[in-house]
Design an enzyme around this catalytic site. Structure first.
Site, PDB file in Angstrom:
ATOM      1  N   PRO A   1      15.796 -63.987  47.150  1.00  0.00           N
ATOM      2  CA  PRO A   1      16.488 -62.762  48.029  1.00  0.00           C
ATOM      3  C   PRO A   1      17.627 -62.593  48.039  1.00  0.00           C
ATOM      4  O   PRO A   1      18.545 -63.556  47.890  1.00  0.00           O
ATOM      5  CB  PRO A   1      15.883 -63.349  49.672  1.00  0.00           C
ATOM      6  CG  PRO A   1      15.843 -64.683  49.362  1.00  0.00           C
ATOM      7  CD  PRO A   1      15.316 -65.336  48.076  1.00  0.00           C
ATOM      8  N   GLU A   2      18.232 -61.402  48.105  1.00  0.00           N
ATOM      9  CA  GLU A   2      19.591 -61.199  47.859  1.00  0.00           C
ATOM     10  C   GLU A   2      20.067 -60.448  49.239  1.00  0.00           C
ATOM     11  O   GLU A   2      19.378 -60.499  50.236  1.00  0.00           O
ATOM     12  CB  GLU A   2      19.734 -60.131  46.658  1.00  0.00           C
ATOM     13  CG  GLU A   2      19.467 -60.754  45.429  1.00  0.00           C
ATOM     14  CD  GLU A   2      19.686 -59.931  44.167  1.00  0.00           C
ATOM     15  OE1 GLU A   2      20.625 -58.902  44.217  1.00  0.00           O
ATOM     16  OE2 GLU A   2      18.940 -60.211  43.122  1.00  0.00           O
TER      17      GLU A   2
ATOM     18  N   LYS B   1      24.160 -64.275  51.753  1.00  0.00           N
ATOM     19  CA  LYS B   1      22.666 -64.911  51.967  1.00  0.00           C
ATOM     20  C   LYS B   1      22.422 -65.738  53.092  1.00  0.00           C
ATOM     21  O   LYS B   1      21.579 -66.279  53.103  1.00  0.00           O
ATOM     22  CB  LYS B   1      22.239 -65.303  50.544  1.00  0.00           C
ATOM     23  CG  LYS B   1      22.174 -64.303  49.546  1.00  0.00           C
ATOM     24  CD  LYS B   1      21.905 -65.151  48.023  1.00  0.00           C
ATOM     25  CE  LYS B   1      22.531 -63.941  46.920  1.00  0.00           C
ATOM     26  NZ  LYS B   1      22.156 -64.625  45.610  1.00  0.00           N
TER      27      LYS B   1
ATOM     28  N   GLN C   1      18.308 -70.289  50.329  1.00  0.00           N
ATOM     29  CA  GLN C   1      18.247 -70.783  48.755  1.00  0.00           C
ATOM     30  C   GLN C   1      17.268 -70.118  47.913  1.00  0.00           C
ATOM     31  O   GLN C   1      16.905 -68.624  48.146  1.00  0.00           O
ATOM     32  CB  GLN C   1      18.153 -72.134  48.886  1.00  0.00           C
ATOM     33  CG  GLN C   1      19.064 -72.907  49.718  1.00  0.00           C
ATOM     34  CD  GLN C   1      20.612 -73.114  49.105  1.00  0.00           C
ATOM     35  OE1 GLN C   1      20.750 -72.257  48.219  1.00  0.00           O
ATOM     36  NE2 GLN C   1      21.391 -73.801  49.967  1.00  0.00           N
TER      37      GLN C   1
ATOM     38  N   ASN D   1      20.789 -61.328  41.264  1.00  0.00           N
ATOM     39  CA  ASN D   1      20.726 -60.923  39.909  1.00  0.00           C
ATOM     40  C   ASN D   1      20.238 -59.546  39.715  1.00  0.00           C
ATOM     41  O   ASN D   1      20.744 -58.894  38.667  1.00  0.00           O
ATOM     42  CB  ASN D   1      19.949 -61.891  39.239  1.00  0.00           C
ATOM     43  CG  ASN D   1      19.832 -62.065  37.921  1.00  0.00           C
ATOM     44  OD1 ASN D   1      21.094 -61.855  37.438  1.00  0.00           O
ATOM     45  ND2 ASN D   1      19.036 -62.088  37.224  1.00  0.00           N
TER      46      ASN D   1
ATOM     47  N   ARG E   1      21.311 -66.305  33.596  1.00  0.00           N
ATOM     48  CA  ARG E   1      20.496 -65.384  34.280  1.00  0.00           C
ATOM     49  C   ARG E   1      20.268 -64.206  33.573  1.00  0.00           C
ATOM     50  O   ARG E   1      21.074 -63.805  32.709  1.00  0.00           O
ATOM     51  CB  ARG E   1      20.980 -65.102  35.818  1.00  0.00           C
ATOM     52  CG  ARG E   1      21.340 -66.155  36.506  1.00  0.00           C
ATOM     53  CD  ARG E   1      20.357 -66.847  37.244  1.00  0.00           C
ATOM     54  NE  ARG E   1      19.639 -65.973  38.250  1.00  0.00           N
ATOM     55  CZ  ARG E   1      19.772 -65.722  39.369  1.00  0.00           C
ATOM     56  NH1 ARG E   1      20.811 -65.983  40.139  1.00  0.00           N
ATOM     57  NH2 ARG E   1      18.981 -65.013  39.989  1.00  0.00           N
TER      58      ARG E   1
END
Ligand SMILES: [Zn+2]
Length: 275
Positions: free
Chosen positions: A2-3, A53, A70, A169, A262
């Protein structure tokens, strides 16, 4: 993972549920937090903030629950004691008369006194949160040009939580595409105009993703594709997850590369180098 926009949406749900009344029951899975159950029971939640986050549930008795999801943490908001059926481990539960806010799988949970919150290592280090703080494009541009950041690659800056909190990402690829910036660039390689576009693109992508359930593509185009029967994966983004498919602007094949281990996606003709 999750962002920021996903965490902010979860925070909205948790806040909406918990502002409705006194917290009547509290459960912590971890032994070191058990002592806080009786301290928080009977208190009321004033506000739920996000810092990138991380989530901060602020109570009216001087305590705050800090949590960071996380990779695996997930919030559920349900009618009181209505637990979802899943294989996850319940780590934190807050119940009032009507609702339960349930955090599963997360291991990064702490209870802090309000005055300790700014000193928490993550909170102290994290950059501005565009969904909880007023940040202008001008201020972001100054941040891009500051000594601490201007010489680092955009690809690492945009994942660095001390640069801007909450970007992850998919937002990284989408921001660079919308700004027309090549992934090898650093802020100091960019023109003034590119820096302005990067600032605008950052704000646009983060707020649009928050308001429209993670959709970063042009909204009209996304709607049209959805009506044509395309899947969410097909209409959601400009470039992310779209390797070898045509760019939505100029038809060039979207390329995939690794940056900071990534995945990153970009259009080699929309995101060219200046020199
Ligand atoms: Zn393109």
């Amino acid at each position: 993972m999750p962002e920021g926009p996903e965490i902010r949406r979860a925070a909205d749900q948790v806040e909406k549920a918990l502002l409705k009344g006194t917290v009547l029951d509290v459960y912590f899975a971890f032994d070191q937090l058990k002592g806080y159950e009786s301290i928080l029971k009977g208190a009321s939640v004033k506000k739920v903030d996000t810092k990138g986050k991380a989530m901060l549930i602020r109570f009216d008795n001087g305590y705050t629950i800090y949590s960071h999801n996380q990779l695996y943490g997930k919030w559920y908001v349900r009618n009181a004691y209505n637990y979802p059926k899943n294989n996850r481990q319940l780590r934190l539960a807050l119940h009032n008369e009507k609702k339960s806010a349930l955090l599963y799988s997360a291991s990064d949970i702490e209870v802090l006194r309000d005055e300790e919150v700014p000193l928490h290592p993550f909170v102290a280090k994290v950059g501005p949160d565009l969904l909880s703080e007023e940040v202008t494009a001008e201020q972001l541009k100054e941040r891009f040009q500051s000594k601490a950041f201007s010489g680092k690659k955009w690809t690492s800056l945009l994942l660095d939580q001390s640069f801007i909190g909450g970007i992850g990402n998919y937002l990284r690829s989408e921001i660079l595409f919308l700004a027309g910036i090549h992934p090898d660039y650093r802020p100091k390689d960019c023109s003034e105009e590119q820096l302005e576009r990067a600032a605008e693109a950052t704000i646009t992508m983060v707020t649009q993703s928050y308001k429209y359930n993670g959709i970063t593509n042009d909204l009209e185009l996304a709607m049209k594709l959805k009506e044509e029967g395309k899947t969410r994966r097909e209409y959601r983004h400009w470039v992310f997850n779209r390797e070898a498919q045509p760019c939505r602007i100029d038809g060039t094949e979207i390329q995939k590369m690794k940056a900071g281990s990534r995945r990153l996606y970009f259009c080699p003709t929309c995101q060219t180098k200046l020199k």
